[in-house]
Design an enzyme around this catalytic site. Sequence first.
Site, PDB file in Angstrom:
ATOM      1  N   THR A 271       0.810  -1.216   0.000  1.00 35.26           N
ATOM      2  CA  THR A 271       0.000   0.000   0.000  1.00 35.26           C
ATOM      3  C   THR A 271       0.849   1.274   0.000  1.00 35.26           C
ATOM      4  O   THR A 271       1.981   1.272   0.508  1.00 35.26           O
ATOM      5  CB  THR A 271      -0.915  -0.008   1.257  1.00 35.26           C
ATOM      6  N   ASP A 272       0.262   2.348  -0.513  1.00 36.09           N
ATOM      7  CA  ASP A 272       0.944   3.660  -0.469  1.00 36.09           C
ATOM      8  C   ASP A 272       1.120   4.160   0.968  1.00 36.09           C
ATOM      9  O   ASP A 272       1.906   5.081   1.217  1.00 36.09           O
ATOM     10  CB  ASP A 272       0.187   4.700  -1.314  1.00 36.09           C
ATOM     11  N   GLU A 273       0.363   3.573   1.908  1.00 33.44           N
ATOM     12  CA  GLU A 273       0.416   4.082   3.291  1.00 33.44           C
ATOM     13  C   GLU A 273       1.777   3.844   3.946  1.00 33.44           C
ATOM     14  O   GLU A 273       2.096   4.464   4.951  1.00 33.44           O
ATOM     15  CB  GLU A 273      -0.717   3.464   4.123  1.00 33.44           C
TER      16      GLU A 273
ATOM     17  N   TYR B  77      -1.425  -0.147  11.162  1.00 29.05           N
ATOM     18  CA  TYR B  77      -1.648  -0.895   9.909  1.00 29.05           C
ATOM     19  C   TYR B  77      -0.501  -0.644   8.928  1.00 29.05           C
ATOM     20  O   TYR B  77       0.117  -1.581   8.409  1.00 29.05           O
ATOM     21  CB  TYR B  77      -2.988  -0.477   9.270  1.00 29.05           C
TER      22      TYR B  77
ATOM     23  N   LYS C 140       2.399  -3.219   7.345  1.00 33.12           N
ATOM     24  CA  LYS C 140       2.625  -3.441   5.910  1.00 33.12           C
ATOM     25  C   LYS C 140       4.067  -3.069   5.540  1.00 33.12           C
ATOM     26  O   LYS C 140       4.710  -3.770   4.751  1.00 33.12           O
ATOM     27  CB  LYS C 140       1.633  -2.621   5.074  1.00 33.12           C
TER      28      LYS C 140
HETATM   29  P1  NAD Z   1      -9.888  -7.024   2.834  1.00 34.91           P
HETATM   30  O1  NAD Z   1      -9.816  -6.618   4.260  1.00 34.91           O
HETATM   31  O2  NAD Z   1     -11.114  -6.700   2.048  1.00 34.91           O
HETATM   32  O3  NAD Z   1      -9.690  -8.612   2.709  1.00 34.91           O
HETATM   33  C1  NAD Z   1      -8.681  -9.289   3.379  1.00 34.91           C
HETATM   34  C2  NAD Z   1      -8.887 -10.780   3.138  1.00 34.91           C
HETATM   35  O4  NAD Z   1      -7.808 -11.494   3.777  1.00 34.91           O
HETATM   36  C3  NAD Z   1     -10.188 -11.324   3.740  1.00 34.91           C
HETATM   37  O5  NAD Z   1     -10.819 -12.188   2.829  1.00 34.91           O
HETATM   38  C4  NAD Z   1      -9.719 -12.085   4.981  1.00 34.91           C
HETATM   39  O6  NAD Z   1     -10.571 -13.176   5.320  1.00 34.91           O
HETATM   40  C5  NAD Z   1      -8.341 -12.555   4.547  1.00 34.91           C
HETATM   41  N1  NAD Z   1      -7.438 -12.773   5.695  1.00 34.91           N
HETATM   42  C6  NAD Z   1      -7.201 -11.925   6.729  1.00 34.91           C
HETATM   43  N2  NAD Z   1      -6.341 -12.465   7.596  1.00 34.91           N
HETATM   44  C7  NAD Z   1      -6.004 -13.690   7.089  1.00 34.91           C
HETATM   45  C8  NAD Z   1      -5.134 -14.732   7.521  1.00 34.91           C
HETATM   46  N3  NAD Z   1      -4.443 -14.625   8.665  1.00 34.91           N
HETATM   47  N4  NAD Z   1      -5.010 -15.823   6.759  1.00 34.91           N
HETATM   48  C9  NAD Z   1      -5.720 -15.949   5.593  1.00 34.91           C
HETATM   49  N5  NAD Z   1      -6.577 -15.000   5.153  1.00 34.91           N
HETATM   50  C10 NAD Z   1      -6.711 -13.887   5.888  1.00 34.91           C
HETATM   51  O7  NAD Z   1      -8.586  -6.435   2.138  1.00 34.91           O
HETATM   52  P2  NAD Z   1      -8.394  -5.693   0.741  1.00 34.91           P
HETATM   53  O8  NAD Z   1      -8.894  -4.308   0.858  1.00 34.91           O
HETATM   54  O9  NAD Z   1      -8.920  -6.586  -0.335  1.00 34.91           O
HETATM   55  O10 NAD Z   1      -6.800  -5.615   0.664  1.00 34.91           O
HETATM   56  C11 NAD Z   1      -6.049  -6.697   0.117  1.00 34.91           C
HETATM   57  C12 NAD Z   1      -4.579  -6.343   0.148  1.00 34.91           C
HETATM   58  O11 NAD Z   1      -4.346  -5.155  -0.594  1.00 34.91           O
HETATM   59  C13 NAD Z   1      -4.023  -6.073   1.550  1.00 34.91           C
HETATM   60  O12 NAD Z   1      -2.753  -6.653   1.648  1.00 34.91           O
HETATM   61  C14 NAD Z   1      -3.946  -4.561   1.630  1.00 34.91           C
HETATM   62  O13 NAD Z   1      -2.914  -4.150   2.501  1.00 34.91           O
HETATM   63  C15 NAD Z   1      -3.647  -4.198   0.186  1.00 34.91           C
HETATM   64  N6  NAD Z   1      -4.126  -2.868  -0.232  1.00 34.91           N
HETATM   65  C16 NAD Z   1      -5.413  -2.501  -0.044  1.00 34.91           C
HETATM   66  C17 NAD Z   1      -5.850  -1.259  -0.493  1.00 34.91           C
HETATM   67  C18 NAD Z   1      -7.293  -0.810  -0.363  1.00 34.91           C
HETATM   68  O14 NAD Z   1      -7.620   0.324  -0.709  1.00 34.91           O
HETATM   69  N7  NAD Z   1      -8.197  -1.662   0.105  1.00 34.91           N
HETATM   70  C19 NAD Z   1      -4.950  -0.385  -1.107  1.00 34.91           C
HETATM   71  C20 NAD Z   1      -3.615  -0.806  -1.267  1.00 34.91           C
HETATM   72  C21 NAD Z   1      -3.220  -2.055  -0.841  1.00 34.91           C
HETATM   73  P1  TYD Z   2     -10.359   4.431   4.598  1.00 37.99           P
HETATM   74  O1  TYD Z   2     -11.342   3.932   3.605  1.00 37.99           O
HETATM   75  O2  TYD Z   2     -10.392   3.895   5.985  1.00 37.99           O
HETATM   76  O3  TYD Z   2      -8.928   4.241   3.927  1.00 37.99           O
HETATM   77  P2  TYD Z   2      -7.466   4.748   4.436  1.00 37.99           P
HETATM   78  O4  TYD Z   2      -7.569   5.203   5.828  1.00 37.99           O
HETATM   79  O5  TYD Z   2      -6.705   3.488   4.308  1.00 37.99           O
HETATM   80  O6  TYD Z   2      -7.067   5.811   3.477  1.00 37.99           O
HETATM   81  O7  TYD Z   2     -10.500   6.017   4.702  1.00 37.99           O
HETATM   82  C1  TYD Z   2     -10.340   6.864   3.569  1.00 37.99           C
HETATM   83  C2  TYD Z   2     -10.344   8.288   4.074  1.00 37.99           C
HETATM   84  O8  TYD Z   2     -11.634   8.587   4.615  1.00 37.99           O
HETATM   85  C3  TYD Z   2      -9.352   8.515   5.204  1.00 37.99           C
HETATM   86  O9  TYD Z   2      -8.771   9.819   5.081  1.00 37.99           O
HETATM   87  C4  TYD Z   2     -10.201   8.450   6.457  1.00 37.99           C
HETATM   88  C5  TYD Z   2     -11.548   8.963   5.996  1.00 37.99           C
HETATM   89  N1  TYD Z   2     -12.712   8.377   6.680  1.00 37.99           N
HETATM   90  C6  TYD Z   2     -13.710   9.215   7.188  1.00 37.99           C
HETATM   91  O10 TYD Z   2     -13.632  10.456   7.090  1.00 37.99           O
HETATM   92  N2  TYD Z   2     -14.779   8.623   7.823  1.00 37.99           N
HETATM   93  C7  TYD Z   2     -14.892   7.270   7.960  1.00 37.99           C
HETATM   94  O11 TYD Z   2     -15.896   6.779   8.565  1.00 37.99           O
HETATM   95  C8  TYD Z   2     -13.862   6.429   7.426  1.00 37.99           C
HETATM   96  C9  TYD Z   2     -13.951   4.935   7.558  1.00 37.99           C
HETATM   97  C10 TYD Z   2     -12.795   7.030   6.789  1.00 37.99           C
END
Ligand code: NAD
Ligand code: TYD
Length: 333
Positions: free
Chosen positions: A122-124, A146, A150
């Site tokens: 992630t960019d975070e 978090y 990562k």
């Molecule tokens: P999500 O939370 O929607 O899904 C996570 C999945 O992993 C779930 O199906 C959960 O059951 C499974 N899981 C969790 N712990 C586990 C374990 N110990 N063993 C096996 N399975 C397990 O996540 P997402 O939003 O789809 O993100 C997927 C990946 O992409 C992550 O690594 C996250 O850091 C990365 N990512 C997400 C975003 C975003 O905007 N959502 C952006 C950049 C990177």
């Molecule tokens: P989020 O979807 O949790 O992603 P991330 O924190 O990983 O960027 O949140 C996106 C943005 O929205 C973040 O700046 C936090 C803000 N946010 C709110 O303002 N209210 C909310 O209830 C949530 C969940 C997030």
Amino acid sequence: MKVLVTGGLGFIGANFIRRVLAVRPSWAVVNLDALTYAGNRANAAGLPASRHRWLRGDIADVRAVDRAMKGCELVVHFAAETHVDRSILDASQFLKTNVIGTQVLLDAALRHKVRRFLHVSTDEVYGSVPKGFSKETDLLEPNSPYAASKAASDLLVRSYVATHRAPAIITRASNNYGPYQYPEKALPLMITNFLEDKPFPLYGDGRQVRDWLHVDDHARALLLVLEKGALGEVYNVGGSRTCENRELVRRVLRIMGKPASLVARVEDRKGHDRRYALDGAKLRRLGFRHVHDFESGLRATVAWYQANAAWWRPLKAAGGWRTYCARQYRGRR
Ligand code: NAD
Ligand code: TYD
């Protein structure tokens, strides 16, 4: 080709599997997923049983990982704890899954001699960038537990490349949006709350900037890097549009025809990063182009949640996120 996908019952993993099965007809996917609160069997509904097999298991469990990785040439690792707010309340599961789980997978990848291991990050990990754009070589300065977990997993992957010549690649993507996203994240929470005429809690002044990436564009980028990326490298996957949270809310209200009174200003998130923005030049050099622009992607996403209430209503009714929000955001402004 047999591919191990971890976390394929989550948001991005499920979208990635759908894309891979659609565009690589000779591939089969083993999906190792522990089915945590964020995993959902409905995300894999309709996938052909002959080409997609879900194994319930924890990525930190060596035996479960060995069973799942057997015969796989490629690994795409999504499984993680992913919600920043939860990591603020309790970081322990983030370290177990995101750090230990990644170490177990890397060791197994060496034992099983997989050809390519794609670590989805992630960019975070770069922390807040007040101006400019994060490059792959920038310092990692994570601010939430978090993001720190990562960043730790990214460094572990890097160390396995240097020490063991692990055939690994890292991608760092910005905020994803699209279908099947668990409704605790900002955008699906906002859309589903507005559909129920409930307020969306906007943290702080709402001027934090995020770089929005359609999940389908992310899946394309991952497949490209998996097949063509250079081993040992890191690739940023930026969005098609950076946007302040307050602008995002205004856009969604307009698309849905809802009143501004549905925005509830609440206390800010602790350690809230002000801005993420990625430099995507390296991925563009590999040939990547976005397919989805922000406005039409947002409209399509709203339409998906409108049409799929049967998917999200049970998740919200289960109530985990609500109890959690109530604990953290008691003090409304
Ligand atoms: P999500 O939370 O929607 O899904 C996570 C999945 O992993 C779930 O199906 C959960 O059951 C499974 N899981 C969790 N712990 C586990 C374990 N110990 N063993 C096996 N399975 C397990 O996540 P997402 O939003 O789809 O993100 C997927 C990946 O992409 C992550 O690594 C996250 O850091 C990365 N990512 C997400 C975003 C975003 O905007 N959502 C952006 C950049 C990177
Ligand atoms: P989020 O979807 O949790 O992603 P991330 O924190 O990983 O960027 O949140 C996106 C943005 O929205 C973040 O700046 C936090 C803000 N946010 C709110 O303002 N209210 C909310 O209830 C949530 C969940 C997030």
